[in-house]
Motif scaffolding. Structure first.
Motif, PDB file in Angstrom:
ATOM      1  N   LYS A   1      13.812 -11.805 -12.859  1.00  0.00           N
ATOM      2  CA  LYS A   1      14.488 -11.126 -13.978  1.00  0.00           C
ATOM      3  C   LYS A   1      13.725  -9.896 -14.483  1.00  0.00           C
ATOM      4  CE  LYS A   1      16.515 -15.487 -15.529  1.00  0.00           C
ATOM      5  NZ  LYS A   1      16.518 -16.533 -16.582  1.00  0.00           N
ATOM      6  N   VAL A   2      12.491  -9.751 -14.033  1.00  0.00           N
ATOM      7  CA  VAL A   2      11.672  -8.641 -14.515  1.00  0.00           C
ATOM      8  C   VAL A   2      12.163  -7.306 -13.949  1.00  0.00           C
ATOM      9  CG1 VAL A   2       9.962  -8.609 -12.644  1.00  0.00           C
ATOM     10  CG2 VAL A   2       9.252  -8.017 -14.942  1.00  0.00           C
ATOM     11  N   ASP A   3      12.013  -6.232 -14.744  1.00  0.00           N
ATOM     12  CA  ASP A   3      12.373  -4.884 -14.290  1.00  0.00           C
ATOM     13  C   ASP A   3      11.131  -4.263 -13.644  1.00  0.00           C
ATOM     14  OD1 ASP A   3      13.042  -2.244 -13.903  1.00  0.00           O
ATOM     15  OD2 ASP A   3      13.902  -1.937 -15.890  1.00  0.00           O
TER      16      ASP A   3
ATOM     17  N   PRO B   1      15.052 -14.868  -2.446  1.00  0.00           N
ATOM     18  CA  PRO B   1      15.591 -14.056  -3.557  1.00  0.00           C
ATOM     19  C   PRO B   1      14.666 -12.916  -3.990  1.00  0.00           C
ATOM     20  CG  PRO B   1      15.849 -16.392  -4.044  1.00  0.00           C
ATOM     21  CD  PRO B   1      15.025 -16.300  -2.800  1.00  0.00           C
ATOM     22  N   ILE B   2      13.352 -13.194  -4.007  1.00  0.00           N
ATOM     23  CA  ILE B   2      12.391 -12.150  -4.416  1.00  0.00           C
ATOM     24  C   ILE B   2      12.386 -11.008  -3.405  1.00  0.00           C
ATOM     25  CG2 ILE B   2       9.920 -11.630  -4.568  1.00  0.00           C
ATOM     26  CD1 ILE B   2      10.754 -12.857  -7.094  1.00  0.00           C
ATOM     27  N   ILE B   3      12.284 -11.352  -2.130  1.00  0.00           N
ATOM     28  CA  ILE B   3      12.267 -10.322  -1.084  1.00  0.00           C
ATOM     29  C   ILE B   3      13.554  -9.499  -1.127  1.00  0.00           C
ATOM     30  CG2 ILE B   3      12.292  -9.921   1.415  1.00  0.00           C
ATOM     31  CD1 ILE B   3      10.499 -12.412   1.692  1.00  0.00           C
ATOM     32  N   ALA B   4      14.696 -10.182  -1.217  1.00  0.00           N
ATOM     33  CA  ALA B   4      15.995  -9.492  -1.231  1.00  0.00           C
ATOM     34  C   ALA B   4      16.100  -8.567  -2.448  1.00  0.00           C
ATOM     35  CB  ALA B   4      17.135 -10.513  -1.239  1.00  0.00           C
ATOM     36  N   ARG B   5      15.615  -9.037  -3.585  1.00  0.00           N
ATOM     37  CA  ARG B   5      15.711  -8.230  -4.806  1.00  0.00           C
ATOM     38  C   ARG B   5      14.840  -6.980  -4.707  1.00  0.00           C
ATOM     39  NH1 ARG B   5      13.570  -8.429 -10.359  1.00  0.00           N
ATOM     40  NH2 ARG B   5      15.210  -7.627 -11.707  1.00  0.00           N
ATOM     41  N   ILE B   6      13.620  -7.147  -4.247  1.00  0.00           N
ATOM     42  CA  ILE B   6      12.701  -6.007  -4.144  1.00  0.00           C
ATOM     43  C   ILE B   6      13.233  -4.968  -3.150  1.00  0.00           C
ATOM     44  CG2 ILE B   6      10.401  -5.303  -3.352  1.00  0.00           C
ATOM     45  CD1 ILE B   6       9.316  -7.901  -4.555  1.00  0.00           C
ATOM     46  N   LEU B   7      13.789  -5.436  -2.032  1.00  0.00           N
ATOM     47  CA  LEU B   7      14.291  -4.505  -1.021  1.00  0.00           C
ATOM     48  C   LEU B   7      15.599  -3.847  -1.450  1.00  0.00           C
ATOM     49  CD1 LEU B   7      13.554  -6.424   2.319  1.00  0.00           C
ATOM     50  CD2 LEU B   7      12.188  -4.663   1.200  1.00  0.00           C
ATOM     51  N   ASN B   8      16.536  -4.636  -1.953  1.00  0.00           N
ATOM     52  CA  ASN B   8      17.854  -4.099  -2.298  1.00  0.00           C
ATOM     53  C   ASN B   8      17.827  -3.161  -3.506  1.00  0.00           C
ATOM     54  OD1 ASN B   8      19.447  -5.263  -0.247  1.00  0.00           O
ATOM     55  ND2 ASN B   8      19.539  -7.213  -1.331  1.00  0.00           N
ATOM     56  N   GLN B   9      16.866  -3.386  -4.409  1.00  0.00           N
ATOM     57  CA  GLN B   9      16.791  -2.535  -5.605  1.00  0.00           C
ATOM     58  C   GLN B   9      16.078  -1.210  -5.326  1.00  0.00           C
ATOM     59  OE1 GLN B   9      18.248  -3.125  -8.587  1.00  0.00           O
ATOM     60  NE2 GLN B   9      19.127  -4.995  -7.738  1.00  0.00           N
TER      61      GLN B   9
END
Length: 282
Positions: A100-102, A126-134
Motif C-alpha cells: 500500500k506504500v507509495d 504481488p510486490i514484484i508485480a506492483r513494483i514493475l507495473n507501476q
C-alpha cells in the motif's frame, strides 16, 4: 562493526513470530554477504528494504549504501528496529504495508534506487508485480524468494515453470540467479528452499508493444488456459470474431494450434500487435 545476531535479538526482545506474515529471519551470515554482494550496493545508492525483520540485512546495507529506507508492517518489530538501528543517520523506517506504500513518495528525487529484501513468501508475486507495473524509478531488485517462484521468473518457453510471471519480469528486466539458500539459514525454518535472484531493470521494455495492457491480457489469458490452444484461449477473450482472429495469427506468423507456453516474449508481442492492428486500430 558488530554483526546482528538474529537469534540473540529475537530472544532479547522476546519476539513472537507471526505465521500469517510469513516471517522467516535470516541467521546465516554467508547468505547475508551474498545478498549484499549480489546487489552491488554502493555509497551512491538509495536502498529500499521490504520486511527488514530485526534488521539483520538492514545493518549490513546501512554500511554500504547512501541511505536505507526500510518498510515494515509488523508493529512489534518497529521498536526493535528503532532501538537497534536508530544510531545510523542514513536509516529511515516506515511502518506500513509495502503493498500500500507509495514508492514514488519514498524515492523522491533519488536516482540510484535499489530494492534489496528477504521477501515474505506470501507477498512475493504481488510486490514484484506492483513494483514493475507501476514503473517506479529503480535500477535493480535483489530479493530472496521461494525457490519455485524464482525458477518461474527465470524460466524460458516450453517448460512448466514458464508463465505470466516469467513474461512480466522478463519484459522489464534481465534476471540473474545468485544462489540457492537452504531452510537451515532461517529461523523459524521454512519448508522449502529459497533463491536469491537479481532483477536489473532494462532501459526500455524487452519487446515493443503497441498496447501494453492488451499484451499482458493476452499473456495472462494464454497461461490461465495453458492446456488449451492459443486459438481457444484468445477466442474466450471475445475481442474479435473467428475470421479476424485467424487473420491476427497469420499476420503474427504464429500457428493458432500452439499453446501459450511455447511463445517467446517477441512472439507474444507480435500476436498482441497484430490483434491491436485488427481491432483497436482498425
Amino acid at each position: 562493526m558488530e554483526r546482528v545476531n538474529t537469534k540473540e535479538l529475537v530472544k532479547k526482545y522476546d519476539f513472537k513470530f507471526t505465521k500469517s506474515l510469513g516471517q522467516n529471519f535470516l541467521i546465516d551470515h554467508r547468505v547475508l554477504d551474498d545478498i549484499v554482494e549480489g546487489s552491488e550496493v554502493s555509497k551512491e545508492d538509495f536502498v529500499i528494504e521490504i520486511g527488514p525483520g530485526v534488521g539483520t540485512l538492514t545493518k549490513e546495507l546501512l554500511t554500504k549504501a547512501k541511505k536505507v529506507c526500510a518498510v515494515e508492517l509488523d508493529s512489534e518489530l518497529i521498536p526493535i528496529l528503532e532501538n537497534e538501528l536508530g544510531e545510523f543517520e542514513n536509516f529511515k523506517l516506515i511502518h506500513k504495508d509495502a503493498l500500500k506504500v507509495d514508492f514514488n513518495e519514498i524515492i523522491g528525487d533519488e536516482k540510484n534506487v535499489k530494492v534489496v529484501a528477504n521477501l515474505p513468501y506470501y507477498v512475493t508475486t504481488p510486490i514484484i508485480a506492483r513494483i514493475l507495473n507501476q514503473n517506479y524509478n529503480f535500477k535493480s531488485l535483489t530479493i530472496m524468494i521461494q525457490k519455485e517462484v524464482a525458477e518461474r521468473i527465470d524460466a524460458e518457453p516450453n517448460c512448466k515453470e514458464y508463465g505470466s510471471l516469467s513474461v512480466l519480469v522478463q519484459y522489464y528486466c534481465d534476471t540473474k540467479i545468485v544462489r540457492t539458500v537452504s531452510p537451515t539459514s532461517f529461523v523459524p525454518q521454512p519448508k522449502v528452499d529459497s533463491i536469491i535472484i537479481r532483477l536489473d531493470k532494462l532501459d526500455k521494455p524487452r519487446v515493443e508493444t503497441k498496447d501494453k495492457d492488451l499484451f499482458f491480457k493476452i499473456v495472462r489469458q494464454s497461461f490461465n488456459m495453458r492446456r488449451k490452444t492459443l486459438r481457444n484461449a484468445i477466442k474466450s477473450m471475445k475481442i474479435m470474431d473467428a475470421e479476424t482472429m485467424e487473420k491476427a495469427f497469420e499476420n503474427a506468423n504464429i500457428d493458432s494450434k500452439r499453446r501459450g507456453e511455447t511463445l517467446s516474449l517477441q512472439e507474444f508481442a507480435n500476436l498482441a500487435n497484430a490483434v491491436y492492428d485488427l481491432t483497436v486500430n482498425s
